[in-house]
Design a protein around this motif. Sequence first.
Motif, PDB file in Angstrom:
ATOM      1  N   MET A  63      30.324  24.751  38.505  1.00 21.15           N
ATOM      2  CA  MET A  63      30.567  25.853  38.849  1.00 21.15           C
ATOM      3  C   MET A  63      31.749  27.300  37.843  1.00 21.15           C
ATOM      4  O   MET A  63      32.220  26.545  37.604  1.00 21.15           O
ATOM      5  CB  MET A  63      31.855  25.034  39.990  1.00 21.15           C
ATOM      6  CG  MET A  63      32.089  25.946  41.323  1.00 21.15           C
ATOM      7  SD  MET A  63      33.791  24.649  42.679  1.00 21.15           S
ATOM      8  CE  MET A  63      33.686  25.924  43.938  1.00 21.15           C
ATOM      9  N   SER A  64      31.507  28.434  38.090  1.00 25.99           N
ATOM     10  CA  SER A  64      31.522  29.641  37.396  1.00 25.99           C
ATOM     11  C   SER A  64      33.422  29.710  37.843  1.00 25.99           C
ATOM     12  O   SER A  64      34.121  28.796  38.536  1.00 25.99           O
ATOM     13  CB  SER A  64      30.753  30.691  37.235  1.00 25.99           C
ATOM     14  OG  SER A  64      30.999  31.284  38.574  1.00 25.99           O
ATOM     15  N   LEU A  65      33.597  30.223  36.641  1.00 26.06           N
ATOM     16  CA  LEU A  65      34.971  30.571  36.608  1.00 26.06           C
ATOM     17  C   LEU A  65      35.044  31.344  37.579  1.00 26.06           C
ATOM     18  O   LEU A  65      36.079  31.582  38.465  1.00 26.06           O
ATOM     19  CB  LEU A  65      35.687  31.391  35.748  1.00 26.06           C
ATOM     20  CG  LEU A  65      37.281  31.222  35.630  1.00 26.06           C
ATOM     21  CD1 LEU A  65      38.258  30.362  35.299  1.00 26.06           C
ATOM     22  CD2 LEU A  65      37.127  32.077  33.753  1.00 26.06           C
ATOM     23  N   GLU A  66      34.667  32.021  37.690  1.00 29.57           N
ATOM     24  CA  GLU A  66      34.858  33.521  38.755  1.00 29.57           C
ATOM     25  C   GLU A  66      34.285  33.469  40.213  1.00 29.57           C
ATOM     26  O   GLU A  66      34.943  33.514  41.613  1.00 29.57           O
ATOM     27  CB  GLU A  66      33.363  34.924  38.838  1.00 29.57           C
ATOM     28  CG  GLU A  66      33.948  36.022  39.886  1.00 29.57           C
ATOM     29  CD  GLU A  66      31.876  36.740  39.747  1.00 29.57           C
ATOM     30  OE1 GLU A  66      32.286  37.565  40.661  1.00 29.57           O
ATOM     31  OE2 GLU A  66      31.818  36.728  38.395  1.00 29.57           O
ATOM     32  N   SER A  67      33.765  31.761  41.052  1.00 27.35           N
ATOM     33  CA  SER A  67      33.684  31.652  41.683  1.00 27.35           C
ATOM     34  C   SER A  67      34.919  30.264  41.990  1.00 27.35           C
ATOM     35  O   SER A  67      34.922  30.408  42.681  1.00 27.35           O
ATOM     36  CB  SER A  67      32.257  30.056  41.922  1.00 27.35           C
ATOM     37  OG  SER A  67      32.108  29.586  41.432  1.00 27.35           O
ATOM     38  N   ARG A  68      34.952  29.993  41.222  1.00 23.59           N
ATOM     39  CA  ARG A  68      36.557  29.372  41.293  1.00 23.59           C
ATOM     40  C   ARG A  68      37.978  29.646  41.454  1.00 23.59           C
ATOM     41  O   ARG A  68      38.833  29.550  42.899  1.00 23.59           O
ATOM     42  CB  ARG A  68      36.860  28.769  40.001  1.00 23.59           C
ATOM     43  CG  ARG A  68      36.120  26.907  39.710  1.00 23.59           C
ATOM     44  CD  ARG A  68      35.974  26.265  38.637  1.00 23.59           C
ATOM     45  NE  ARG A  68      37.833  25.918  38.237  1.00 23.59           N
ATOM     46  CZ  ARG A  68      37.896  25.375  37.744  1.00 23.59           C
ATOM     47  NH1 ARG A  68      37.780  25.407  36.337  1.00 23.59           N
ATOM     48  NH2 ARG A  68      39.468  24.775  37.741  1.00 23.59           N
ATOM     49  N   VAL A  69      37.590  31.084  41.074  1.00 18.64           N
ATOM     50  CA  VAL A  69      39.112  31.949  42.015  1.00 18.64           C
ATOM     51  C   VAL A  69      38.904  32.241  42.684  1.00 18.64           C
ATOM     52  O   VAL A  69      39.839  32.207  43.404  1.00 18.64           O
ATOM     53  CB  VAL A  69      38.810  33.439  40.605  1.00 18.64           C
ATOM     54  CG1 VAL A  69      39.933  34.496  41.194  1.00 18.64           C
ATOM     55  CG2 VAL A  69      39.244  32.585  38.978  1.00 18.64           C
ATOM     56  N   THR A  70      37.965  32.997  43.649  1.00 17.84           N
ATOM     57  CA  THR A  70      37.422  33.299  44.878  1.00 17.84           C
ATOM     58  C   THR A  70      37.459  32.109  45.589  1.00 17.84           C
ATOM     59  O   THR A  70      37.947  32.666  46.332  1.00 17.84           O
ATOM     60  CB  THR A  70      35.914  33.290  44.335  1.00 17.84           C
ATOM     61  OG1 THR A  70      35.349  34.320  44.194  1.00 17.84           O
ATOM     62  CG2 THR A  70      36.020  34.254  46.311  1.00 17.84           C
ATOM     63  N   GLU A  71      37.326  30.848  45.407  1.00 14.61           N
ATOM     64  CA  GLU A  71      38.071  30.133  46.711  1.00 14.61           C
ATOM     65  C   GLU A  71      39.209  29.246  46.627  1.00 14.61           C
ATOM     66  O   GLU A  71      39.365  29.516  47.826  1.00 14.61           O
ATOM     67  CB  GLU A  71      37.014  28.143  45.673  1.00 14.61           C
ATOM     68  CG  GLU A  71      37.065  27.448  46.480  1.00 14.61           C
ATOM     69  CD  GLU A  71      36.638  27.517  48.344  1.00 14.61           C
ATOM     70  OE1 GLU A  71      37.238  26.722  48.935  1.00 14.61           O
ATOM     71  OE2 GLU A  71      35.876  27.905  47.845  1.00 14.61           O
TER      72      GLU A  71
END
Length: 68
Positions: free
Chosen positions: A1-9
């Motif tokens: 999981m990318s950092l951007e998707s984790r932040v979005t989540e």
Amino acid sequence: MSLESRVTELESRQAFQDDTIQSLNDVLVEQSRVVERLQMQMAALLKRYEEMVGQYSADEDEAPPPHY
């Protein structure tokens, strides 16, 4: 999981939690109003009850009229 998707989540979860907390707070405020109203009604009923008991018990404590 990318950092951007984790932040979005995480941002999505936080928004959901904020909404849930606000909903719970609204319910709590409404319940507080209901409890306060019920307490006022209960106090009024208790006062009326005590007045009624006072009226009836005062009659019983009086001596009977002299013609009895």
